[in-house]
Design a protein around this motif. Sequence first.
Motif, PDB file in Angstrom:
ATOM      1  N   GLY A  29       0.805  -1.203   0.000  1.00 60.61           N
ATOM      2  CA  GLY A  29       0.000   0.000   0.000  1.00 60.61           C
ATOM      3  C   GLY A  29       0.839   1.254   0.000  1.00 60.61           C
ATOM      4  N   VAL A  30       2.169   1.095   0.097  1.00 64.89           N
ATOM      5  CA  VAL A  30       3.044   2.266   0.191  1.00 64.89           C
ATOM      6  C   VAL A  30       4.159   2.305  -0.847  1.00 64.89           C
ATOM      7  CG1 VAL A  30       2.609   2.557   2.660  1.00 64.89           C
ATOM      8  CG2 VAL A  30       4.520   1.130   1.915  1.00 64.89           C
ATOM      9  N   ALA A  31       4.549   1.156  -1.388  1.00 60.59           N
ATOM     10  CA  ALA A  31       5.667   1.135  -2.333  1.00 60.59           C
ATOM     11  C   ALA A  31       5.302   1.861  -3.626  1.00 60.59           C
ATOM     12  CB  ALA A  31       6.068  -0.309  -2.636  1.00 60.59           C
ATOM     13  N   ASN A  32       6.311   2.457  -4.271  1.00 62.49           N
ATOM     14  CA  ASN A  32       6.070   3.205  -5.508  1.00 62.49           C
ATOM     15  C   ASN A  32       6.481   2.389  -6.731  1.00 62.49           C
ATOM     16  OD1 ASN A  32       8.913   3.400  -5.704  1.00 62.49           O
ATOM     17  ND2 ASN A  32       8.927   5.306  -4.562  1.00 62.49           N
ATOM     18  N   ARG A  33       6.347   2.989  -7.894  1.00 60.96           N
ATOM     19  CA  ARG A  33       6.624   2.271  -9.138  1.00 60.96           C
ATOM     20  C   ARG A  33       8.091   1.883  -9.275  1.00 60.96           C
ATOM     21  NH1 ARG A  33       5.073   6.796 -13.426  1.00 60.96           N
ATOM     22  NH2 ARG A  33       3.628   7.266 -11.759  1.00 60.96           N
TER      23      ARG A  33
END
Length: 205
Positions: free
Chosen positions: A82-86
Amino acid sequence: MRLLIVDDHTMVLDLMSALFASEKDIDVSTAATYESALKTIETNNPFDLILLDFSMPGLVGLEGVSTVLKQARGCPVALMSGVANRDVAKLALEAGAVGFIPKTMQAKSLINAVRFMASGEVYVPNDFMNAPIDERREHPLARNLSEREYQVLKGLCKGLANKEIARDLELQEVTIKLHMKNLCRKIGANNRTHAAMIARDAGLF
């Protein structure tokens, strides 16, 4: 299909387990800790797919993901977060993961994605990978904040303690305190409570 879901949040684990168990052809196993996941993989492999929460105690970033991939011995592993980015998603794929699933995904899409990855395909939502990176910089309060400072402020506005923010962002608590100090200075806040009040009053979150 044999599916292993790894997540330390009991509610998420229960909801996802119930969702997939309702599918007649999916046999669901779960693990609530990183250590128990490794043990389950060792003793109960092969699985058709392992869904691995990227933000959980013991799993240190992509190094932890690599350990799971090695333990899985060829079994497909997909990240969910729910927090990691691309950027994290891209690095995970390069490391050998077969997909990346945001926890905001709708149930039907999640089931379809899992079936797709279990069949040997790679899955990452197009809208996640192609969404504009700097949309939030349109807000005047956020323009001078770094990405990390913005994430820390967002966690603060959710009512999270520094320790919880550190866990969600895979950082040390002392690093969170440093980001907190910098963002307070940038937005003119006297302390963390004042910072949250300023952000909420400005409609940032």
